[in-house]
Design an enzyme around this catalytic site. Structure first.
Site, PDB file in Angstrom:
ATOM      1  N   LYS A 188       0.854  -1.195   0.000  1.00 46.17           N
ATOM      2  CA  LYS A 188       0.000   0.000   0.000  1.00 46.17           C
ATOM      3  C   LYS A 188       0.889   1.244   0.000  1.00 46.17           C
ATOM      4  CE  LYS A 188      -4.387   0.808   2.418  1.00 46.17           C
ATOM      5  NZ  LYS A 188      -5.053   0.641   3.726  1.00 46.17           N
TER       6      LYS A 188
HETATM    7  O1  G3P Z   1      -9.324   1.664   4.533  1.00 45.34           O
HETATM    8  C1  G3P Z   1      -9.016   2.922   5.028  1.00 45.34           C
HETATM    9  C2  G3P Z   1      -9.697   3.103   6.312  1.00 45.34           C
HETATM   10  O2  G3P Z   1      -9.052   2.393   7.302  1.00 45.34           O
HETATM   11  C3  G3P Z   1      -9.895   4.492   6.729  1.00 45.34           C
HETATM   12  O3  G3P Z   1     -11.052   4.487   7.457  1.00 45.34           O
HETATM   13  O4  G3P Z   1     -12.666   5.284   9.074  1.00 45.34           O
HETATM   14  O5  G3P Z   1     -10.227   5.837   9.342  1.00 45.34           O
HETATM   15  O6  G3P Z   1     -11.585   6.915   7.553  1.00 45.34           O
HETATM   16  P1  G3P Z   1     -11.396   5.697   8.406  1.00 45.34           P
END
Ligand code: G3P
Length: 217
Positions: free
Chosen positions: A83
């Site tokens: 990634k």
């Molecule tokens: O896949 C990316 C994710 O982990 C981000 O999620 O909820 O931190 O915006 P969030």
């Protein structure tokens, strides 16, 4: 739509995997921090459990650093997807790593143009962050739809991996738009099974059944 689980919590991954719900896993530095575990150790445990792609994120900010870290992460298992962030350096690293035959997930995507560049650089996955766009009063699902349209216009094979999924409703919308994959926290996947009419209907059936005095076993 493929389901990836967005977590480094191995117990949660195991439980969902036993139900056939896990086509892959995504992690990031914040999720590794949350797990409290060593990145290589926990990622290896996940890769041993899940044959599908397991995303492990680089933290260097220059292309050479990302490539070196990506190759180091790739040593953990064959099913690692490296990634990298959607920066100019990340695109350079994406091109170099995909040219060497590695799966690359380009993350932190917030615009159709960024997604177009990632596809040109040969990304295996593009990760548009739905919830974080919603957080700033935009509609994250519009981005998924825009990328779907652009990729379909030109036959790009980069898979749209809807990320930063925060609700069961996000999962429905991503599936309707045609995201190839959605990555969601375990709780969101569990909530997809819930419906108040299911609970109400089950309650009524159980009351009626009890009144019959019958047993099946
Ligand atoms: O896949 C990316 C994710 O982990 C981000 O999620 O909820 O931190 O915006 P969030």
């Amino acid at each position: 739509m493929k389901f990836f689980v967005d977590t480094a919590d191995t117990d949660a991954i195991r439980e969902l995997n036993e139900l056939g719900m896990v086509d892959g896993v995504t992690t990031n530095p914040s999720l590794i921090m949350k797990s409290g575990r060593d990145i290589k150790e926990v990622t290896k445990e996940i890769c041993d459990m899940i044959p599908g792609p397991v995303s492990a994120e680089t933290v260097a900010t220059d292309a050479d650093g990302m490539i070196a870290e990506g190759l180091e992460l790739k040593k953990i298992a064959d099913n690692i997807a490296i990634k990298v962030p959607l920066t100019w350096a990340g695109l350079k690293a994406c091109k170099a790593l995909t040219d060497q035959g590695h799966m690359v997930n380009v993350t932190l995507c917030f615009s159709p143009n960024q997604a177009l560049l990632a596809a040109k650089a040969g990304a295996t996955f593009i990760s548009p962050f739905v919830g974080r766009l919603d957080d700033i009063n935009l509609d994250g699902m519009d981005l998924i739809a825009d990328i779907r349209e652009i990729y379909d216009n030109y036959g790009f094979e980069t898979q749209i991996l809807a990320a930063s999924i925060r609700s069961a409703n996000h999962m429905t919308k991503a599936a309707k738009i045609g995201a190839d994959v959605a990555t969601a926290p375990p709780d969101v996947i569990r909530k997809m099974a819930a419906h108040p009419l299911t609970d109400k209907g089950l309650d009524a059936f159980l009351k009626d059944w009890a009144s019959t005095g019958q047993k099946i076993l």
